[in-house]
Design an enzyme around this catalytic site. Structure first.
Site, mmCIF file in Angstrom:
data_model
loop_
_atom_site.group_PDB
_atom_site.id
_atom_site.type_symbol
_atom_site.label_atom_id
_atom_site.label_comp_id
_atom_site.label_asym_id
_atom_site.label_seq_id
_atom_site.Cartn_x
_atom_site.Cartn_y
_atom_site.Cartn_z
ATOM 1 N N GLU A 1 0.839 -1.225 0.000
ATOM 2 C CA GLU A 1 0.000 0.000 0.000
ATOM 3 C C GLU A 1 0.868 1.267 0.000
ATOM 4 O O GLU A 1 0.646 2.190 0.803
ATOM 5 C CB GLU A 1 -0.976 -0.013 1.183
ATOM 6 C CG GLU A 1 -1.988 -1.136 1.067
ATOM 7 C CD GLU A 1 -3.083 -1.129 2.132
ATOM 8 O OE1 GLU A 1 -3.072 -0.279 3.042
ATOM 9 O OE2 GLU A 1 -3.966 -2.006 2.042
ATOM 10 N N TYR B 1 -11.312 -3.794 1.226
ATOM 11 C CA TYR B 1 -12.105 -4.247 2.372
ATOM 12 C C TYR B 1 -13.518 -3.708 2.169
ATOM 13 O O TYR B 1 -13.683 -2.568 1.734
ATOM 14 C CB TYR B 1 -11.535 -3.698 3.679
ATOM 15 C CG TYR B 1 -10.186 -4.294 4.045
ATOM 16 C CD1 TYR B 1 -10.103 -5.521 4.690
ATOM 17 C CD2 TYR B 1 -9.006 -3.632 3.722
ATOM 18 C CE1 TYR B 1 -8.867 -6.075 5.015
ATOM 19 C CE2 TYR B 1 -7.765 -4.180 4.044
ATOM 20 C CZ TYR B 1 -7.708 -5.405 4.695
ATOM 21 O OH TYR B 1 -6.490 -5.954 5.013
ATOM 22 N N GLU C 1 -5.066 -8.751 0.067
ATOM 23 C CA GLU C 1 -5.824 -8.379 1.272
ATOM 24 C C GLU C 1 -7.272 -8.191 0.859
ATOM 25 O O GLU C 1 -7.574 -7.343 0.016
ATOM 26 C CB GLU C 1 -5.284 -7.088 1.908
ATOM 27 C CG GLU C 1 -3.960 -7.275 2.616
ATOM 28 C CD GLU C 1 -3.518 -6.039 3.396
ATOM 29 O OE1 GLU C 1 -4.383 -5.296 3.918
ATOM 30 O OE2 GLU C 1 -2.291 -5.813 3.462
HETATM 31 O O1 AHR Z 1 -4.841 -6.001 7.178
HETATM 32 C C1 AHR Z 1 -4.779 -4.841 7.951
HETATM 33 C C2 AHR Z 1 -4.095 -3.679 7.248
HETATM 34 O O2 AHR Z 1 -4.926 -3.207 6.226
HETATM 35 C C3 AHR Z 1 -2.788 -3.973 6.566
HETATM 36 O O3 AHR Z 1 -1.708 -3.842 7.408
HETATM 37 C C4 AHR Z 1 -2.722 -2.934 5.493
HETATM 38 O O4 AHR Z 1 -1.986 -3.348 4.374
HETATM 39 C C5 AHR Z 1 -4.176 -2.618 5.193
HETATM 40 O O5 AHR Z 1 -4.409 -1.264 5.140
#
Ligand code: AHR
Length: 504
Positions: A178, A244, A291
């Protein structure tokens, strides 16, 4: 609500691509209680740790149920100020350091060699994310040499001195985490990152041409992705993206969120194609979605360990996420749920034991059964209209003109197993209150044999039902039913249907 009646058409002759088992991979970051108190707890007061390795025996045993093929390590944001050299050698000499991602302290009692041992015990491949924040190319080359070299050189010999004569042969290495994010130590502009990562990639491959490199993307649909792919497609094997999804306390928002990942995969596939067209290169670059999960950082802040307590709605969102990966099997070859233990995870531990969250069960069913070849399924379904996050999930489809909505209540993926005698269908009914009876039609060259269907259902009466120290309200219920040509799904349910088939 718009309303075609629910119907599913599957034709095993219409395949998409092989489902890569690596889409069921994991992620262990030095964050919260993922490593310390999660997989590693040598001082566990209840003798739950292996006395030789310090690994939590109960945690490793439950993780094994998920057949995790790859673990990503050591971050995440953590890696951007991590000195890997601190985490090797005699434990009493390892320095304790300030940790800048989550503003804690790092004891370095778990490091590269412990991670390799963990992967060995899990029968999984290690994947290392490199520090492109405070770390230099020299540090990265030293780490690669330590892990992979069989030469008579300094870091290879240091690994031997530390008791590990054989190289670990770490195949997967990513170029930063990131790097675009304002929270990242060493944040960069896309052009600057692309130039630097290009140079790193060349040098890393000189040291070990057998490794596979992963570029640091963003969401898959951003200008960062376009710029970095243009420069890095010639030197990398995968492009990493992260998303996410959130619920904001709204079930429809929660379960429709993974539609954004589906679009992201389509767009990033096109960006890879564009980079290939522009460079004239003929090579394979695919997506490493390293992720993904349901995570509301307001509900479970990273600085407090991000311990989400998932409910049934979250389990259905995770099932929809996994449907996306199976449907997009042509472009997504690796995906890592973030994370594997305690931190936004399907498993929660305490010094006394652990429990499996609601999200554990769809993940287990997919990892076990949704393997083989992904099939192109046609689904008729009423669709959700109303709020989505991001809002373009609903807007794009509204204005697209076709009838292939992203927000269908009935969300489906299908595979033909490798022995070609089973079709497996993962169906999420994302509607909060409506159940449906769904006719399921197979193509002309496919007969359902045996007259029954094997069903694995994840359901509970209340969408807010969760699992905890007081028991598991959400689990897998298994049943075999006579096959009548249609299947009734309960409101807000997930089911994996296994049909014995004969192909002509
Ligand atoms: O998975 C949690 C965090 O979310 C990780 O460290 C990061 O890469 C993302 O922003």
């Amino acid at each position: 609500m718009t309303s075609p009646s629910p119907i599913i058409h599957i034709d095993p002759a219409r395949s998409i691509s092989r489902v890569d088992p690596r889409i069921y991979s994991g992620f262990t970051e030095h964050m919260g209680r993922c490593i310390y108190g999660g997989i590693f707890e040598p001082e566990n007061p209840n003798s739950l740790a292996d006395p030789n390795t310090g690994f939590r025996k109960d945690v490793l045993s439950v993780l094994k149920e998920l057949n995790v093929p790859i673990f990503r390590y050591p971050g995440g944001n953590f890696v951007s100020s991590y000195r890997w050299q601190d985490g090797i050698g005699p434990k009493h000499l390892r320095p304790r350091r300030p940790e800048l991602a989550w503003l804690t302290e790092e004891s370095n009692q778990f490091g590269t060699d412990e991670f390799m041992q963990f992967c060995k015990e899990m029968n999984a491949e290690p994947y290392i994310c490199l520090n492109m924040g405070t770390g230099t190319l020299e540090d990265a080359l030293a780490w690669l040499e330590y892990c992979n070299s069989s030469a008579n050189t300094y870091y290879a010999n240091l690994r031997r001195e530390n008791g590990h004569p054989e190289p670990y042969k770490v195949k997967y290495w990513s170029l930063g985490n990131e790097v675009w994010g304002p929270w990242q130590v060493g944040q960069m502009e896309s052009q600057d990152y692309a130039k630097k990562a290009f140079q790193w990639a060349k040098a890393l491959k000189l040291l070990d041409p057998s490794i596979q490199l992963i570029s640091c993307g963003e969401t898959g649909y951003s200008d960062w992705d376009r710029v970095t792919l243009k420069k890095l497609v010639p030197v990398v094997d995968y492009h990493s993206i992260h998303i996410y999804t959130v619920s904001e306390g709204n079930h429809a928002v929660n379960v429709m969120g993974p539609a954004a990942a589906e679009k992201a995969l389509e767009i990033s596939k096109s960006l890879i194609d564009l980079a290939k067209i522009e460079s004239g290169l003929d090579k394979q670059v695919t997506i490493c979605f390293d992720e993904w999960n349901v995570w509301d950082p307001v509900r479970a802040p990273g600085e407090k360990g991000a311990e989400e307590h998932y409910d049934l709605s979250d389990a259905l969102a995770v099932a929809s996420w996994l449907n996306v990966f199976v449907r997009k099997a042509d472009i997504v070859k690796i995906a890592c749920i973030a994370q594997s233990v305690n931190v936004i995870s399907p498993i929660i531990t305490s010094p006394k034991g652990l429990f499996k969250q609601t999200t554990f069960y769809p993940l287990k069913l997919f990892a076990t059964l949704m393997q083989g070849t992904s099939l192109n399924v046609h689904v008729g379904s009423p669709s959700h209209t109303g709020k989505t996050v991001p809002d373009w999930v609903e807007k794009l489809e509204k204005n697209a003109g076709g009838d292939e909505k992203l927000t269908k209540y009935i969300d489906v993926s299908a595979v033909l197993n490798d022995s070609k005698d089973e079709v497996r269908l993962a169906i999420v009914n994302r509607h909060a209150t409506e159940g449906y009876t769904i006719p399921i039609r197979f193509g002309p060259a496919c007969d359902v044999s045996g007259g029954t269907v094997q069903v694995y259902e994840v359901w509970s009466a209340d969408l807010k039902d969760n699992n905890g120290w007081d028991g598991e309200r959400v689990q897998i219920v298994e049943k075999q039913l006579p096959w009548s040509g249609e299947y009734s799904v309960k409101q807000h349910s997930f089911q994996l249907l296994v049909f014995k088939v004969e192909l002509q």
